[in-house]
Design an enzyme around this catalytic site. Structure first.
Site, PDB file in Angstrom:
ATOM      1  N   SER A 108       0.844  -1.191   0.000  1.00  0.00           N
ATOM      2  CA  SER A 108       0.000   0.000   0.000  1.00  0.00           C
ATOM      3  C   SER A 108       0.879   1.241   0.000  1.00  0.00           C
ATOM      4  O   SER A 108       1.718   1.382  -0.877  1.00  0.00           O
ATOM      5  CB  SER A 108      -0.971  -0.047   1.176  1.00  0.00           C
ATOM      6  OG  SER A 108      -2.042   0.841   0.976  1.00  0.00           O
ATOM      7  N   GLU A 145      -9.216  -5.426  -4.118  1.00  0.00           N
ATOM      8  CA  GLU A 145      -8.578  -4.472  -3.224  1.00  0.00           C
ATOM      9  C   GLU A 145      -9.573  -3.661  -2.390  1.00  0.00           C
ATOM     10  O   GLU A 145      -9.477  -3.587  -1.166  1.00  0.00           O
ATOM     11  CB  GLU A 145      -7.710  -3.500  -4.040  1.00  0.00           C
ATOM     12  CG  GLU A 145      -6.537  -4.132  -4.767  1.00  0.00           C
ATOM     13  CD  GLU A 145      -5.296  -4.234  -3.907  1.00  0.00           C
ATOM     14  OE1 GLU A 145      -5.365  -3.890  -2.709  1.00  0.00           O
ATOM     15  OE2 GLU A 145      -4.254  -4.663  -4.439  1.00  0.00           O
ATOM     16  N   HIS A 161      -7.526  -5.792   0.068  1.00  0.00           N
ATOM     17  CA  HIS A 161      -6.353  -5.003   0.402  1.00  0.00           C
ATOM     18  C   HIS A 161      -5.781  -5.417   1.755  1.00  0.00           C
ATOM     19  O   HIS A 161      -6.514  -5.544   2.736  1.00  0.00           O
ATOM     20  CB  HIS A 161      -6.764  -3.528   0.433  1.00  0.00           C
ATOM     21  CG  HIS A 161      -5.637  -2.561   0.445  1.00  0.00           C
ATOM     22  ND1 HIS A 161      -4.839  -2.340  -0.650  1.00  0.00           N
ATOM     23  CD2 HIS A 161      -5.174  -1.724   1.417  1.00  0.00           C
ATOM     24  CE1 HIS A 161      -3.935  -1.409  -0.358  1.00  0.00           C
ATOM     25  NE2 HIS A 161      -4.115  -1.029   0.889  1.00  0.00           N
TER      26      HIS A 161
END
Length: 540
Positions: free
Chosen positions: A186, A313, A418
């Site tokens: 990320s 995600e 995610h």
């Protein structure tokens, strides 16, 4: 950390530090790599850590950077804690020779998180034959807020300083300073892309692992406009003098209020959906080009790159409530328009996901726009530059996708969303708080998947080969898919083909008006009252 523990001292260039030998691993925590970035050093580039006499305690993590987040099992920031630029080292105690180094950069939307999160423990990768380093760096306004006359991207400068510490000191911990791999997910993955793009980090690492890289760099005008909003919320002028007069706590609280306004205003453009107001700033000093453009032009040319994205995600952002839902066709069309996407892209997603609710189409489109396609685009740019480098050593690119899903006892599903790949890749499935990401206690299929991912990272960090073919033809890529019960090889995500030639438009200057400065002075802590009290919950 295990049951068998004994003191272990290591001498660095700044002084001697005492860690612990735990079950055959040397673990040393909270080592300063730069001076506390406050007082005369606030909003400045990192300064060298001061030397110390005697033996420094290295059995506890250092303080985290200023933030409002409270994460499971991790320390929280308290006003007055200033020694936030520290790092941690895990290494086998009896390694036969210098080991490859893996340097982990945590995520958190450039706003929250720390190296002390339980799922960032380096023990499993160290047992796989690596020396593992994790670090804290400045976040939020302290790390990425625009301050006139001060350097932008201070959080990135902190990471470079930590890598310089690794270069100068890691051999004392059994690591090889000439074989360093940087890794992150990320905003940590976004940091990796930036480090590959800047000449300031050249020579500090030879390989890179970037998971779920966000498409989030900030033009200078946007960074300045957001800083003006935060300054106004804190009740100070948007000058270096004014911002220095606001405490770190006041700027954290002011930032949270700005985020809350964007989240509550559907007319506020892209920042309404992805309320991340800090990130790398495109500046002449450190980051003159967006990382995709920089890699395509040959930056980081000899750095081997391993990328990964998750299949779904953005479902995590919906699950934690960090972004507003879009449930109508009108809202979906507005989202596409706000991001500068052609209307027919929504129609193509509709055809790609027949019968799916609007919310699912939105989450798929948003996740692909902000993470998936950008991660693959970075890989393709680096591979393209390598293909035109006439066979120079290094620079190979490896693609992967995380596709592990699971049902919960209540019948709901944990998606391949995610951050779910982090505990698998770091071997921390039993860490506190991981159950939420993974859907419950790990079963044997999960543990087998984690062992495969840990091994791939260790092999890549050791000799640049994670175990599958590199990307040589972007039109027909080989993608390694992480899944249970077994992995598989296939082409790029079908949705990626919908994005050929497309990219979300750069973020515009914020349309929200800057609140007027108050007529009365701020309170003692530098903050002023505001009805919208909210903490940052965005994930990145």
């Amino acid at each position: 950390m295990g049951t068998a523990a004994a003191d272990e001292t290591v001498t660095t260039k700044q002084g001697t530090v005492r860690g612990r030998n735990v079950d055959g691993l040397r673990i040393t925590l909270g080592i300063p790599y730069a001076a506390p970035p406050f007082g005369p050093g606030r909003f400045q580039a990192p300064r060298p850590a001061e030397a110390w006499d005697g033996v420094r305690d290295g059995t506890r993590f250092g303080p985290v950077a200023p933030q409002s987040a409270e994460l499971p099992g991790a320390p929280v920031w308290r006003p007055g804690q200033e020694d936030v630029l520290t790092l941690n080292v895990w290494s086998p105690a009896d390694a036969p020779g210098p080991l490859p180094v893996l340097f982990w950069i945590h995520g958190g939307a450039y706003t929250f998180g720390s190296s002390a999160q339980p799922d960032h423990d380096g023990a499993a990768l160290a047992r796989a034959g690596l020396t593992v380093v994790t670090c804290n760096y400045r976040l939020g306004f302290e790390g990425f807020g625009h301050v006139p006359g001060r350097p932008d991207n201070r959080g990135l400068l902190d990471q470079i300083a930590a890598l310089e510490w690794v270069r100068d000191n890691i051999s004392a911990f059994g690591g090889d300073p000439d074989n360093v791999t940087v890794a992150g997910q990320s905003s940590g993955g976004g940091s990796i892309a930036c480090l590959m793009s800047t000449g300031r980090a050249e020579g500090l690492f030879r390989r890179a692992v970037a998971h779920s890289v966000p498409d989030a760099t900030f033009p200078p005008a946007l960074a300045a406009a957001l800083a003006q909003q935060v300054a106004a919320e804190a009740g100070v002028a948007p000058t270096a003098e004014g911002l220095l007069s606001a405490t770190p706590q006041a700027l954290v609280e002011a930032s949270d209020r700005v985020v809350a306004r964007y989240a509550s205003d559907p007319s506020s453009g892209p920042l309404h959906y992805d309320t991340v107001i800090y990130g790398p700033v495109l500046d002449d000093a450190l980051l003159p080009k967006d990382p995709v453009d920089a890699l395509a032009a040959g930056s980081g040319g000899r750095v081997d790159l391993l990328v990964c994205h998750a299949t779904e995600e953005y479902w995590l952002m919906h699950e934690v409530g960090s972004m507003p839902p879009v449930t109508t066709e009108e809202g979906l069309a507005r989202f596409a328009a706000d991001y500068g996407l052609p209307p027919d892209l929504v129609a193509r997603y509709r055809a790609h996901m027949p019968g799916a609710p609007v919310l699912d189409v939105y989450l798929a489109l948003a996740g692909d726009a902000l993470f998936t396609t950008h991660t693959v685009r970075l890989a393709e740019a680096h591979a393209h530059a390598h293909a035109h480098a006439h066979g120079s050593e290094g620079g190979r690119v490896f693609l992967s996708r995380f596709d592990r899903r699971r049902g919960r006892p209540d019948g709901s599903r944990v998606r391949a969303w995610h951050a779910a790949d982090v505990p698998f890749a770091l071997g921390t499935l039993d860490a506190e708080g991981v159950d939420f990401l993974t859907g419950g206690p790990a079963d044997e299929d999960d543990r087998a998947l984690s062992r495969r991912m840990v091994r791939a990272w260790a092999d890549f960090a050791t000799h640049g080969d994670p175990g599958w073919a590199p990307l040589t033809d972007p039109s027909a890529p080989t993608v390694h898919v992480w899944d249970v019960p077994a992995d598989r090889e296939e082409g790029a995500s079908p949705a990626h083909a919908l994005w050929r030639g497309l990219r979300a438009a750069p973020l515009p200057t914020p349309p929200l008006p800057t609140p007027p400065l108050p007529s009365s002075p701020p309170s003692a802590d530098g903050a002023r009252p505001h009805p919208d009290e909210a903490s940052t919950t965005a994930t990145g």
